[in-house]
Design a protein around this motif. Sequence first.
Motif, PDB file in Angstrom:
ATOM      1  N   ASP A 120      40.800  42.577  45.652  1.00 60.46           N
ATOM      2  CA  ASP A 120      40.021  41.792  44.686  1.00 60.46           C
ATOM      3  C   ASP A 120      39.245  42.655  43.695  1.00 60.46           C
ATOM      4  O   ASP A 120      38.915  42.206  42.610  1.00 60.46           O
ATOM      5  N   ARG A 121      38.950  43.886  44.076  1.00 61.36           N
ATOM      6  CA  ARG A 121      38.210  44.795  43.197  1.00 61.36           C
ATOM      7  C   ARG A 121      39.121  45.599  42.280  1.00 61.36           C
ATOM      8  O   ARG A 121      38.648  46.402  41.487  1.00 61.36           O
ATOM      9  N   HIS A 123      41.422  47.816  43.408  1.00 60.85           N
ATOM     10  CA  HIS A 123      41.818  49.076  44.048  1.00 60.85           C
ATOM     11  C   HIS A 123      43.192  48.909  44.687  1.00 60.85           C
ATOM     12  O   HIS A 123      43.460  47.915  45.356  1.00 60.85           O
TER      13      HIS A 123
END
Length: 175
Positions: A120-121, A123
């Motif tokens: 979700d970030r 990464h």
Amino acid sequence: SALLGGSLVGFLAMLEFELRTVRKRFRAAIDHFPGTFAIYDTDRRLRFVNATGLARARRREDELLGRREEDVFRPDVVAAYLPVRERAFETGETQRVEWRRPGPSGDRTFIATFVPLKDDRGHTRQVLGIAEEITERKRVEEALREADRRKDEFLAVLSHELRNPLAPVRNALWL
């Protein structure tokens, strides 16, 4: 409370059943894909390989899963695509590579695509690798290029040969 607990247990059992069903469908679909389908974790260890990939590698799942390809295969086998897979991890962008590998019946050509799978970030947590043998497609493309070259050569010779005999006719018509 017992009613709520019972319905929660039933709900969780239903979710578990659905998850198993989705996994079975995924496995059935991916195992019938004609190329290799693999998933790598951030340590570059194989977490999934489809049936085609296992057959092409001539390995069992327990020989590959949890291991790095460079620890399993000869360096000359993985040299063409490992740096490209690494770029997919480093850049977070899809990477493609095409390479040739000598075989007993001549060179074989492969193409691989490495797709970062992000959290979700944003990464990269895994990379999906899809590889296919495209030797026959390359042979057909080369045959088409050769046929096109021969056609152009034939038309050039034909136009030259027709130009000379028609020159007197053209001059007479012009006069």
